[in-house]
Design a protein around this motif. Structure first.
Motif, PDB file in Angstrom:
ATOM      1  N   ALA A   1      25.738 -34.662 -82.580  1.00 19.29           N
ATOM      2  CA  ALA A   1      25.168 -33.603 -81.756  1.00 19.29           C
ATOM      3  C   ALA A   1      25.892 -33.491 -80.422  1.00 19.29           C
ATOM      4  O   ALA A   1      26.210 -32.387 -79.961  1.00 19.29           O
ATOM      5  N   VAL A   2      26.183 -34.634 -79.804  1.00 17.90           N
ATOM      6  CA  VAL A   2      26.911 -34.626 -78.535  1.00 17.90           C
ATOM      7  C   VAL A   2      28.302 -34.029 -78.730  1.00 17.90           C
ATOM      8  O   VAL A   2      28.745 -33.162 -77.957  1.00 17.90           O
ATOM      9  N   ALA A   3      28.993 -34.480 -79.765  1.00 15.88           N
ATOM     10  CA  ALA A   3      30.355 -33.990 -80.014  1.00 15.88           C
ATOM     11  C   ALA A   3      30.366 -32.488 -80.281  1.00 15.88           C
ATOM     12  O   ALA A   3      31.239 -31.760 -79.791  1.00 15.88           O
ATOM     13  N   SER A   4      29.403 -32.012 -81.041  1.00 13.61           N
ATOM     14  CA  SER A   4      29.324 -30.579 -81.320  1.00 13.61           C
ATOM     15  C   SER A   4      29.082 -29.780 -80.046  1.00 13.61           C
ATOM     16  O   SER A   4      29.705 -28.737 -79.821  1.00 13.61           O
ATOM     17  N   LYS A   5      28.199 -30.287 -79.188  1.00 16.12           N
ATOM     18  CA  LYS A   5      27.932 -29.611 -77.913  1.00 16.12           C
ATOM     19  C   LYS A   5      29.187 -29.506 -77.059  1.00 16.12           C
ATOM     20  O   LYS A   5      29.371 -28.547 -76.313  1.00 16.12           O
ATOM     21  N   LEU A   6      30.048 -30.522 -77.171  1.00 15.74           N
ATOM     22  CA  LEU A   6      31.267 -30.553 -76.364  1.00 15.74           C
ATOM     23  C   LEU A   6      32.439 -29.828 -77.019  1.00 15.74           C
ATOM     24  O   LEU A   6      33.552 -29.853 -76.503  1.00 15.74           O
ATOM     25  N   GLY A   7      32.179 -29.184 -78.157  1.00 20.96           N
ATOM     26  CA  GLY A   7      33.194 -28.340 -78.776  1.00 20.96           C
ATOM     27  C   GLY A   7      34.140 -29.033 -79.723  1.00 20.96           C
ATOM     28  O   GLY A   7      35.203 -28.496 -80.051  1.00 20.96           O
ATOM     29  N   LEU A   8      33.784 -30.229 -80.212  1.00 27.47           N
ATOM     30  CA  LEU A   8      34.637 -30.922 -81.171  1.00 27.47           C
ATOM     31  C   LEU A   8      34.370 -30.416 -82.583  1.00 27.47           C
ATOM     32  O   LEU A   8      33.312 -29.847 -82.881  1.00 27.47           O
ATOM     33  N   ASP A   9      35.315 -30.657 -83.458  1.00 23.73           N
ATOM     34  CA  ASP A   9      35.171 -30.375 -84.886  1.00 23.73           C
ATOM     35  C   ASP A   9      34.633 -31.654 -85.534  1.00 23.73           C
ATOM     36  O   ASP A   9      35.325 -32.677 -85.558  1.00 23.73           O
ATOM     37  N   VAL A  10      33.393 -31.597 -86.042  1.00 26.25           N
ATOM     38  CA  VAL A  10      32.689 -32.814 -86.458  1.00 26.25           C
ATOM     39  C   VAL A  10      32.371 -32.799 -87.941  1.00 26.25           C
ATOM     40  O   VAL A  10      31.852 -31.810 -88.472  1.00 26.25           O
ATOM     41  N   THR A  11      32.683 -33.915 -88.607  1.00 23.09           N
ATOM     42  CA  THR A  11      32.308 -34.118 -90.009  1.00 23.09           C
ATOM     43  C   THR A  11      31.571 -35.449 -90.119  1.00 23.09           C
ATOM     44  O   THR A  11      32.023 -36.467 -89.588  1.00 23.09           O
TER      45      THR A  11
ATOM     46  N   SER B   1      14.301 -39.586 -81.442  1.00 23.02           N
ATOM     47  CA  SER B   1      15.715 -39.231 -81.482  1.00 23.02           C
ATOM     48  C   SER B   1      15.866 -37.828 -80.905  1.00 23.02           C
ATOM     49  O   SER B   1      15.112 -36.920 -81.262  1.00 23.02           O
ATOM     50  N   ASP B   2      16.835 -37.660 -79.992  1.00 23.21           N
ATOM     51  CA  ASP B   2      17.138 -36.352 -79.420  1.00 23.21           C
ATOM     52  C   ASP B   2      18.442 -35.845 -80.006  1.00 23.21           C
ATOM     53  O   ASP B   2      19.479 -36.512 -79.908  1.00 23.21           O
ATOM     54  N   GLN B   3      18.394 -34.654 -80.616  1.00 23.89           N
ATOM     55  CA  GLN B   3      19.587 -34.030 -81.184  1.00 23.89           C
ATOM     56  C   GLN B   3      19.545 -32.548 -80.848  1.00 23.89           C
ATOM     57  O   GLN B   3      18.608 -31.853 -81.232  1.00 23.89           O
ATOM     58  N   TYR B   4      20.565 -32.069 -80.097  1.00 23.54           N
ATOM     59  CA  TYR B   4      20.585 -30.699 -79.596  1.00 23.54           C
ATOM     60  C   TYR B   4      19.313 -30.473 -78.777  1.00 23.54           C
ATOM     61  O   TYR B   4      18.996 -31.291 -77.914  1.00 23.54           O
ATOM     62  N   ASP B   5      18.567 -29.404 -79.075  1.00 23.78           N
ATOM     63  CA  ASP B   5      17.317 -29.139 -78.366  1.00 23.78           C
ATOM     64  C   ASP B   5      16.113 -29.612 -79.165  1.00 23.78           C
ATOM     65  O   ASP B   5      14.977 -29.226 -78.871  1.00 23.78           O
ATOM     66  N   CYS B   6      16.345 -30.435 -80.163  1.00 27.08           N
ATOM     67  CA  CYS B   6      15.260 -30.951 -80.999  1.00 27.08           C
ATOM     68  C   CYS B   6      14.900 -32.364 -80.567  1.00 27.08           C
ATOM     69  O   CYS B   6      15.779 -33.220 -80.462  1.00 27.08           O
ATOM     70  N   LYS B   7      13.614 -32.585 -80.343  1.00 27.19           N
ATOM     71  CA  LYS B   7      13.121 -33.938 -80.071  1.00 27.19           C
ATOM     72  C   LYS B   7      12.310 -34.379 -81.282  1.00 27.19           C
ATOM     73  O   LYS B   7      11.249 -33.819 -81.565  1.00 27.19           O
ATOM     74  N   LEU B   8      12.836 -35.360 -81.994  1.00 22.94           N
ATOM     75  CA  LEU B   8      12.134 -35.948 -83.134  1.00 22.94           C
ATOM     76  C   LEU B   8      11.389 -37.178 -82.637  1.00 22.94           C
ATOM     77  O   LEU B   8      11.986 -38.093 -82.067  1.00 22.94           O
ATOM     78  N   GLN B   9      10.070 -37.209 -82.847  1.00 28.00           N
ATOM     79  CA  GLN B   9       9.237 -38.354 -82.475  1.00 28.00           C
ATOM     80  C   GLN B   9       8.554 -38.886 -83.738  1.00 28.00           C
ATOM     81  O   GLN B   9       8.034 -38.108 -84.548  1.00 28.00           O
ATOM     82  N   ILE B  10       8.578 -40.190 -83.883  1.00 27.26           N
ATOM     83  CA  ILE B  10       8.069 -40.832 -85.101  1.00 27.26           C
ATOM     84  C   ILE B  10       7.011 -41.855 -84.711  1.00 27.26           C
ATOM     85  O   ILE B  10       7.243 -42.684 -83.828  1.00 27.26           O
ATOM     86  N   ALA B  11       5.868 -41.780 -85.377  1.00 28.27           N
ATOM     87  CA  ALA B  11       4.813 -42.773 -85.192  1.00 28.27           C
ATOM     88  C   ALA B  11       4.553 -43.461 -86.525  1.00 28.27           C
ATOM     89  O   ALA B  11       4.509 -42.798 -87.568  1.00 28.27           O
ATOM     90  N   GLY B  12       4.379 -44.769 -86.509  1.00 28.02           N
ATOM     91  CA  GLY B  12       4.093 -45.510 -87.726  1.00 28.02           C
ATOM     92  C   GLY B  12       5.333 -45.829 -88.531  1.00 28.02           C
ATOM     93  O   GLY B  12       6.465 -45.521 -88.135  1.00 28.02           O
TER      94      GLY B  12
END
Length: 401
Positions: free
Chosen positions: A159-169, A319-330
């Motif tokens: 996600a960080v690399a994509s935001k910075l304009g890299l080509d990511v696989t 986990s934070d990815q782009y503008d998505c905040k994933l929160q996990i309980a349990g």
């Protein structure tokens, strides 16, 4: 009573702070391999890698805190050995005595074997500040990054690399990303999120080897296909750091084996955090999370002070990815049903059930679902599945049912 803590991460910092808060007035020594004071690790693959956070903002406590609380910080020198008979730890040429010893040695990243190119320049792991500082200059727009492993660390770096304009696989050997830790529904959501940002995700894709003489230039897949790369990040999981404990003769079982109070097989040695496994129900758990590192470490501190308090884990992750905040309980271990709530706008949550028992919740951009789910699990409540999926039902009301 002199207390030595080996491992200056989140768990180690939590132990020493709690000991002083509880009134321990003996010597406390906190020993860390890294030269930096204890710091937060989650931002390393997010805000720090993006350049949105300075190193000093990572510190868990100021340098003044340790001085004011007479906690001796011994940084930049790893412990060579523990002598449980003499009750000393060896650092360099010095032996430091202890009455009680706490191991908060954390975990180490799994590496690719050197036989398949794991030792080439341009191949990185994301585990500590040094790792991220070393790879930061690689993150320039237009460069080609291959990430080996579709777990949370790899996906956050993607996600960080994509935001910075890299080509990511992203290469994932399993049939889907996050297969070990999340439902197909969560995997589908996260995959679509990355694809919408231009990241290529190759699942059921094995790595044969990394290419290059001294520096990585690409990867060869098990089907013979070759992909070019300017650098590679390896995110194929972590292992508990147990080598010091093993050499000291402590029992190991998926980490340093502890009893319900956090004590190891040696009555004067305790363990907490990523490195420690503990009894839960009929089995044993080892949790890799900030929440566990703090909670388990604080319980160990209380028990060193005589509390006799069993550790009751209440797992939570994020986990934070782009503008998505994933929160996990349990923990979703053993689930047989997924109940979906939403989407409502960009918020959706997946609720894991085993029979009629609520085990865990994955909440994407839905802090209300996360908080309610976490409290329900902690209280041992399992709402009817139809109530969860019905958007007309106010989730908070389920806490009073």
């Amino acid at each position: 009573m002199d207390i030595v803590v080996i491992g200056a991460g989140q768990a180690g910092a939590s132990v020493v702070a709690k000991l002083r808060a509880l009134g321990h007035d003996g010597a406390i020594t906190l020993i860390g391999e890294e030269t930096d004071p204890p710091y937060q690790r989650p931002p390393l693959s997010k805000a720090y890698l993006l350049g949105e956070m300075e190193a000093e903002r990572l510190w868990l406590r100021s340098a003044e805190f340790y001085a004011e609380n007479t906690i001796a910080l011994r940084l930049g020198k790893p412990v060579q050995a523990i002598d449980p008979v003499k009750k000393t730890v060896t650092v360099g040429q010095e032996e430091i005595p202890y009455d009680q010893l706490v191991l908060t040695t954390g975990s180490v990243p799994r590496k690719l074997p050197t036989a398949i190119g794991g030792g080439l320049d341009g191949v990185y792991s994301v585990r500590n500040l040094h790792d991220v500082d070393a790879m930061k200059p690689e993150f320039a727009a237009g460069r080609r990054l291959i990430i080996v492993g579709g777990g949370y660390i790899g996906l956050e770096a993607a996600a960080v690399a994509s935001k910075l304009g890299l080509d990511v696989t992203v290469l994932e050997m399993a049939p889907r990303i996050l297969q070990r830790v999340a439902s197909p529904e969560t995997s589908d959501y996260i995959r679509a999120l990355h694809q919408a940002h231009g990241v290529k995700i190759l699942e059921s894709t094995g790595l044969d080897r990394l290419l290059g003489d001294t520096r990585v230039t690409g990867v060869r897949l098990t089907d013979g296909q070759e992909l070019p790369a300017d650098f590679v990040i390896v995110g194929v999981g972590i292992m508990p750091a147990t080598s010091l404990a093993e050499r000291a003769g402590l029992e190991i079982e998926n980490g340093i084996k502890t009893g319900p109070l956090g004590r190891t097989s040696d009555p004067s040695i305790w363990a907490a955090g990523d490195c420690a496994s503990f009894p839960h129900g009929e089995g044993r758990w080892r949790l890799e999370s900030v929440g566990n590192a703090i909670d388990q470490a604080e319980v160990v501190a209380e028990n060193i002070m005589g509390a006799n308090k069993p550790y009751q884990a209440q797992p939570w992750f994020w986990s934070d990815q782009y503008d998505c905040k994933l929160q996990i309980a349990g923990l979703n271990i053993g689930y047989d049903t997924i109940v979906t709530r939403g989407p409502e706008g960009d918020a959706v949550s997946f609720w894991y059930y085993k029979g009629d028992q609520l085990l865990a919740v994955d909440a994407m951009n839905d802090p209300r679902a996360y908080m309610v789910g976490k409290r329900l699990i902690e209280q041992g409540k399992s709402p009817d599945k139809t109530l969860i999926s019905d958007l007309s039902v106010v989730l908070k009301a389920l806490l009073k049912a």
